[in-house]
Design an enzyme around this catalytic site. Structure first.
Site, PDB file in Angstrom:
ATOM      1  CG  ASP A 190       2.746   4.715   3.737  1.00 10.69           C
ATOM      2  OD1 ASP A 190       3.569   4.324   2.879  1.00 10.69           O
ATOM      3  OD2 ASP A 190       1.553   4.326   3.773  1.00 10.69           O
ATOM      4  CG  ASP A 218      10.429  -0.174   6.360  1.00  6.81           C
ATOM      5  OD1 ASP A 218       9.773  -0.994   7.018  1.00  6.81           O
ATOM      6  OD2 ASP A 218      10.858  -0.412   5.210  1.00  6.81           O
ATOM      7  CB  ALA A 254       2.085  -0.147   7.376  1.00 11.87           C
ATOM      8  CB  ALA A 255       0.059  -4.816   5.180  1.00  8.55           C
ATOM      9  CB  THR A 286      -7.360  -9.722   5.314  1.00  6.33           C
ATOM     10  OG1 THR A 286      -7.994 -10.402   4.243  1.00  6.33           O
ATOM     11  CG2 THR A 286      -6.125 -10.522   5.704  1.00  6.33           C
ATOM     12  CG  ASP A 287     -12.063 -11.787   3.653  1.00  9.59           C
ATOM     13  OD1 ASP A 287     -10.912 -11.584   3.204  1.00  9.59           O
ATOM     14  OD2 ASP A 287     -13.107 -11.654   2.958  1.00  9.59           O
ATOM     15  CD  GLU A 288      -7.081 -12.381   0.740  1.00  6.64           C
ATOM     16  OE1 GLU A 288      -6.091 -13.085   0.478  1.00  6.64           O
ATOM     17  OE2 GLU A 288      -7.406 -11.381   0.084  1.00  6.64           O
ATOM     18  CE1 TYR A 322      -2.150  -9.022   2.754  1.00  2.00           C
ATOM     19  CE2 TYR A 322      -3.973 -10.431   2.048  1.00  2.00           C
ATOM     20  CZ  TYR A 322      -3.520  -9.283   2.675  1.00  2.00           C
ATOM     21  OH  TYR A 322      -4.426  -8.398   3.225  1.00  2.00           O
ATOM     22  CE  LYS A 355      -3.042  -8.019   7.324  1.00  2.00           C
ATOM     23  NZ  LYS A 355      -2.638  -6.613   7.679  1.00  2.00           N
ATOM     24  CG  ASN A 372     -11.850  -9.195  -1.751  1.00  3.35           C
ATOM     25  OD1 ASN A 372     -11.405  -9.974  -0.907  1.00  3.35           O
ATOM     26  ND2 ASN A 372     -11.457  -9.183  -3.011  1.00  3.35           N
ATOM     27  CG  ASN A 407     -13.260 -13.116  -8.984  1.00  2.00           C
ATOM     28  OD1 ASN A 407     -13.660 -12.330  -8.112  1.00  2.00           O
ATOM     29  ND2 ASN A 407     -12.157 -13.837  -8.852  1.00  2.00           N
ATOM     30  CE  LYS A 414       2.974 -21.578  -8.646  1.00  2.00           C
ATOM     31  NZ  LYS A 414       4.287 -21.200  -8.137  1.00  2.00           N
ATOM     32  CG  HIS A 453      -7.723 -18.008  -6.877  1.00  2.84           C
ATOM     33  ND1 HIS A 453      -8.171 -17.625  -8.111  1.00  2.84           N
ATOM     34  CD2 HIS A 453      -7.986 -16.970  -6.057  1.00  2.84           C
ATOM     35  CE1 HIS A 453      -8.681 -16.414  -8.039  1.00  2.84           C
ATOM     36  NE2 HIS A 453      -8.583 -15.992  -6.806  1.00  2.84           N
TER      37      HIS A 453
HETATM   38  P1  NAD Z   1      -2.210  -0.844   0.243  1.00  2.00           P
HETATM   39  O1  NAD Z   1      -1.237  -1.783  -0.381  1.00  2.00           O
HETATM   40  O2  NAD Z   1      -3.049   0.028  -0.644  1.00  2.00           O
HETATM   41  O3  NAD Z   1      -1.450   0.128   1.245  1.00  2.00           O
HETATM   42  C1  NAD Z   1      -0.435  -0.306   2.102  1.00  2.00           C
HETATM   43  C2  NAD Z   1       0.336   0.894   2.582  1.00  2.00           C
HETATM   44  O4  NAD Z   1       1.360   0.424   3.473  1.00  2.00           O
HETATM   45  C3  NAD Z   1       1.042   1.676   1.478  1.00  2.00           C
HETATM   46  O5  NAD Z   1       0.836   3.064   1.638  1.00  2.00           O
HETATM   47  C4  NAD Z   1       2.494   1.301   1.649  1.00  2.00           C
HETATM   48  O6  NAD Z   1       3.386   2.344   1.226  1.00  2.00           O
HETATM   49  C5  NAD Z   1       2.576   1.053   3.138  1.00  2.00           C
HETATM   50  N1  NAD Z   1       3.674   0.159   3.505  1.00  2.00           N
HETATM   51  C6  NAD Z   1       3.984  -1.045   2.949  1.00  2.00           C
HETATM   52  N2  NAD Z   1       5.089  -1.553   3.530  1.00  2.00           N
HETATM   53  C7  NAD Z   1       5.453  -0.661   4.501  1.00  2.00           C
HETATM   54  C8  NAD Z   1       6.508  -0.634   5.450  1.00  2.00           C
HETATM   55  N3  NAD Z   1       7.414  -1.624   5.522  1.00  2.00           N
HETATM   56  N4  NAD Z   1       6.589   0.419   6.285  1.00  2.00           N
HETATM   57  C9  NAD Z   1       5.681   1.443   6.223  1.00  2.00           C
HETATM   58  N5  NAD Z   1       4.675   1.468   5.328  1.00  2.00           N
HETATM   59  C10 NAD Z   1       4.565   0.431   4.484  1.00  2.00           C
HETATM   60  O7  NAD Z   1      -3.127  -1.734   1.175  1.00  2.00           O
HETATM   61  P2  NAD Z   1      -4.665  -1.558   1.590  1.00  2.00           P
HETATM   62  O8  NAD Z   1      -5.491  -2.270   0.596  1.00  2.00           O
HETATM   63  O9  NAD Z   1      -4.928  -0.145   1.909  1.00  2.00           O
HETATM   64  O10 NAD Z   1      -4.697  -2.427   2.921  1.00  2.00           O
HETATM   65  C11 NAD Z   1      -4.421  -1.814   4.185  1.00  2.00           C
HETATM   66  C12 NAD Z   1      -4.518  -2.867   5.264  1.00  2.00           C
HETATM   67  O11 NAD Z   1      -5.832  -3.429   5.246  1.00  2.00           O
HETATM   68  C13 NAD Z   1      -3.552  -4.039   5.073  1.00  2.00           C
HETATM   69  O12 NAD Z   1      -3.050  -4.386   6.329  1.00  2.00           O
HETATM   70  C14 NAD Z   1      -4.415  -5.138   4.492  1.00  2.00           C
HETATM   71  O13 NAD Z   1      -3.920  -6.400   4.866  1.00  2.00           O
HETATM   72  C15 NAD Z   1      -5.743  -4.835   5.134  1.00  2.00           C
HETATM   73  N6  NAD Z   1      -6.932  -5.274   4.360  1.00  2.00           N
HETATM   74  C16 NAD Z   1      -7.084  -4.897   3.056  1.00  2.00           C
HETATM   75  C17 NAD Z   1      -8.217  -5.311   2.356  1.00  2.00           C
HETATM   76  C18 NAD Z   1      -8.438  -4.911   0.914  1.00  2.00           C
HETATM   77  O14 NAD Z   1      -9.335  -5.472   0.275  1.00  2.00           O
HETATM   78  N7  NAD Z   1      -7.710  -3.958   0.367  1.00  2.00           N
HETATM   79  C19 NAD Z   1      -9.190  -6.096   2.994  1.00  2.00           C
HETATM   80  C20 NAD Z   1      -8.990  -6.453   4.327  1.00  2.00           C
HETATM   81  C21 NAD Z   1      -7.869  -6.012   5.003  1.00  2.00           C
END
Ligand code: NAD
Length: 324
Positions: free
Chosen positions: A37, A63, A84-85, A127-129, A151, A155, A180, A250, A275, A277
């Site tokens: 991370d 990274d 990671a994202a 993600t569902d998005e 975003y 993905k 979500n 919402n 935007k 949405h």
């Molecule tokens: P988050 O933003 O809470 O966590 C993301 C983590 O990735 C953080 O710890 C950040 O430091 C790390 N990160 C970001 N850029 C990085 C890089 N370049 N190198 C290394 N680490 C990096 O996100 P989340 O909500 O925990 O989501 C995690 C995953 O699940 C994502 O891929 C997201 O697309 C997916 N997701 C999230 C949701 C949701 O509702 N939160 C739903 C479906 C899928």
């Protein structure tokens, strides 16, 4: 079993690591869990909670876009769980560049490393998005991708790359597309923690547009367990939907939060709509239920009440994030 979890200091990633190391994922007994991370604004070591001191845990601050570091980190792992994202839609609208580099290029660096090192399985958490909005019914995993935000487009690109590495190189990949997600340790930029922390602090709740956008809510523990099952019994090259089963506008969600705090609608401040949405997301979970034996287990009202309690009891975790 040596598991590499990218994004393991974020919301879902840290929950997954905590569950792995506390035995909550009863079918997985990892000898080693490595968190990779870069600790952006969204990642904190505090989110790892009590498992921080677990001798099986190794934290690599790095990274996913750094191909050399990724290559060195991936070596010796049996499975990669890639979370990671850059994850916040509003930030992607303000500036898409880190979304493309982290979500797309970072995924490609990991896929290349997995290929080079013969990693047993690559679980890509999506993600569902990626499907965009749906007025009626629910998307099956075979639906075409039609993302609306930078975003979700990033993905979707990562999903397609992941599937291409399976088809072209035979890499053993599975993709989860989750709804979500909510629960403890979620950054207060996201709607549930934002509204809860605003209610705790006596601030207004900014509600987008007419509040009619529908989201399907999934507890983070159910999301994590779906990831485990996809890892363990998923079919290589398959996509699994992790839907929450609780679809709310919402406005409905806001009403439940106001009720939980004994607050009225005077606390809500309507703001201009986001935007692009998406109006409604919905996932068809038939194949996930049939093939993985997965179903969400956390009742939304109970999960929401526990999440509110967690934010009430853990101000020291979220206060610095709100102030930043
Ligand atoms: P988050 O933003 O809470 O966590 C993301 C983590 O990735 C953080 O710890 C950040 O430091 C790390 N990160 C970001 N850029 C990085 C890089 N370049 N190198 C290394 N680490 C990096 O996100 P989340 O909500 O925990 O989501 C995690 C995953 O699940 C994502 O891929 C997201 O697309 C997916 N997701 C999230 C949701 C949701 O509702 N939160 C739903 C479906 C899928």
């Amino acid at each position: 079993m040596r598991i590499l979890v990218t994004g393991g200091a974020g919301f879902i990633g840290s929950a997954y690591v905590r569950r792995l190391l506390t035995g909550a994922e009863t079918t997985l007994r990892p000898d080693r869990v490595t968190v990779l991370d870069s600790f952006t604004y969204a990642g904190t070591e505090d989110s790892l909670g009590t498992v921080r001191e677990d001798p099986r845990l190794r934290v690599v601050r790095g990274d996913v876009r750094d191909a050399d570091l990724v290559d060195a980190t991936v070596a010796g792992h049996d499975v990669i769980v890639h979370l990671a994202a850059e994850s916040h839609v509003d930030r992607s609208i303000a500036g898409a560049a880190p979304f493309v580099t982290t979500n797309v290029v970072g995924t490609q660096a990991l896929l290349d490393a997995a290929l080079r090192h013969g990693t047993g399985r690559f679980v890509h958490v999506s993600t569902d998005e990626v499907y965009g909005s749906i007025d009626h019914g629910a998307w099956p995993p075979s639906a075409p991708l039609d993302p609306s935000s930078p975003y979700s487009a990033s993905k979707a690109a990562a999903d397609l790359l992941t599937l291409a590495y399976h088809r072209t190189h035979g890499l053993d990949v599975v993709i989860t597309r989750g709804a979500n997600t909510y629960g403890p340790y979620q950054h207060p930029e996201k709607v549930i923690p934002r509204f809860v922390t605003n209610l705790l602090d006596g601030r207004a709740l900014p509600l987008y547009g007419d509040g009619g956008n529908v989201r399907d809510w999934l507890h983070v523990d159910d999301h994590c367990h779906g990831i485990t099952l996809a890892h363990q019994v998923g079919r290589a090259g398959a996509v699994y939907h992790l839907g929450g089963g609780t679809a709310l506008t919402n406005r409905d969600l806001t009403g439940r939060l106001l009720t939980a705090f004994g607050a009225g609608w005077d606390r809500v401040r309507p703001v201009a709509d986001r935007k692009g949405h998406d109006r409604r997301y919905a996932l068809d979970t038939t194949t996930t239920r049939r093939d993985l034996g997965w179903a969400p287990t956390v009742d939304f009202d109970a999960g929401l009440a526990a999440t509110i309690d967690w934010y009430r009891d853990n101000r020291s975790w979220w206060r610095p994030l709100v102030e930043a």
